[in-house]
Write an enzyme that holds these catalytic residues in place. Structure first.
Site, short mmCIF file in Angstrom:
data_model
loop_
_atom_site.label_atom_id
_atom_site.label_comp_id
_atom_site.label_asym_id
_atom_site.label_seq_id
_atom_site.Cartn_x
_atom_site.Cartn_y
_atom_site.Cartn_z
N ASP A 136 -52.40 -43.69 -39.09
CA ASP A 136 -51.30 -44.54 -39.30
C ASP A 136 -50.43 -44.14 -40.58
O ASP A 136 -49.59 -44.84 -41.09
CB ASP A 136 -51.72 -45.92 -39.68
CG ASP A 136 -52.50 -46.24 -40.99
OD1 ASP A 136 -53.53 -45.23 -41.24
OD2 ASP A 136 -52.30 -46.82 -41.71
N ASP A 143 -58.42 -41.65 -37.51
CA ASP A 143 -58.30 -42.01 -38.75
C ASP A 143 -59.14 -43.32 -39.00
O ASP A 143 -59.22 -43.80 -37.81
CB ASP A 143 -56.73 -42.37 -39.29
CG ASP A 143 -56.71 -42.73 -40.61
OD1 ASP A 143 -57.24 -42.25 -41.73
OD2 ASP A 143 -55.75 -43.76 -40.62
N ASP A 181 -59.09 -46.24 -41.92
CA ASP A 181 -58.19 -47.30 -42.26
C ASP A 181 -56.56 -47.39 -41.68
O ASP A 181 -56.14 -46.27 -42.09
CB ASP A 181 -57.94 -47.32 -43.74
CG ASP A 181 -59.25 -47.33 -44.53
OD1 ASP A 181 -59.78 -48.50 -44.89
OD2 ASP A 181 -59.68 -46.15 -44.96
MG MG Z 1 -55.11 -44.74 -42.33
#
Ligand code: MG
Length: 273
Positions: free
Chosen positions: A224, A41, A43
């Protein structure tokens, strides 16, 4: 949606970075398990979270290690993001050869030395009409609410609440989810975002499709957000799933933040020289 509760280091919870590095070493030592697909991923995983999404950047050490990994035999690189492809490509300082998966899987491309080689996204007339209707209705959700704004992507409309007061954000997110239900469209509820999509996609399906295309026996995927849980759930028992930061997760490993993700990449870089 309330913040997921943090799991503790129980026997059944995710294992730590040392356990992950050990397992990676074993995978990399076995030629039958190459290529390893390193998919991440963007961000909050490679790029620390910032208030203005357009200033997001991969940690400098991350840019370096990804460049070093580019073209390494037996390793394939991918970024898998909720961002629209145009955004992701503009921000991601990744080497040629890297696969980019945008809009949670609705957009796909590959970085080349001459720019982006992207798959064309085509909406049906019905989907295009629904996207326009969603945009207008989402704008009404944001209107009069400080810190709430709407982003239009090629296949979705996103209500962002990152800069809003908590109660304002919660009300806007509830309205956006209700709007998705009313218009019968796909919804994704992530950190400070509600995405209303006309082209159903999720990171898990996108990642499995990519790994089959390139014939990767093992995938390492780190993320995240709650939308990354789709990928953790879709991957196989032998894959290395890594939750970045706190929060309930189906991932097998957990690392604290983007610096630790870069450290894992550095370990792969050293092991594949
Ligand atoms: Mg993310």
């Amino acid at each position: 949606m309330p913040e997921p509760t943090t799991t503790t280091g129980s026997a059944t919870g995710p294992q730590d970075a040392d356990a992950l590095t050990g397992r990676l070493g074993a995978v990399l030592a076995d030629p039958a398990r190459r290529p390893l697909l390193l998919a991440l991923d963007f961000d909050g995983t490679l790029a620390p979270l910032v208030d203005d999404p357009m200033t997001s950047a991969i940690l400098p050490a991350g840019v370096e290690v990804l460049a070093a990994l580019a073209g390494r035999p037996g390793v394939a690189l991918a970024l898998v993001s909720g961002r629209a492809m145009a955004d992701l490509h503009a921000l991601a300082e990744v080497p040629p050869g890297t696969y980019l998966v945008g809009s949670h899987g609705a957009e796909r491309a590959r970085v080349t030395p001459h720019g982006l080689d992207r798959d064309v996204v085509e909406l049906t007339a019905e989907q295009a009409d629904r996207l326009a209707a969603l945009g207008a209705r989402a704008a009404a959700v944001a209107r009069g609410r400080d810190g709430v704004w709407v982003e239009t992507k090629p296949t979705a409309v996103v209500v962002h609440t990152r800069l809003a007061e908590r109660d304002v954000a919660a009300a806007a997110e509830q309205e956006a989810l209700a709007l998705g239900a009313e218009l019968g469209t796909g919804t994704l509820h992530g950190k400070d975002v509600v995405e209303l999509t006309v082209l159903p996609a999720d990171k898990g399906s996108a990642l499995q499709a990519l790994r089959h295309e390139i014939g990767a026996p093992v995938v390492l995927y780190g993320g995240d957000d709650v939308t990354d849980e789709h990928a953790f759930a879709a991957l196989d028992a032998d894959d290395l799933t890594v939750k970045v930061g706190a929060g309930a997760t189906a991932a097998r490993y957990r690392v604290p933040g983007p610096e630790d993700v870069v450290a894992v990449l550095a370990a792969v870089e050293r092991a594949t020289r």
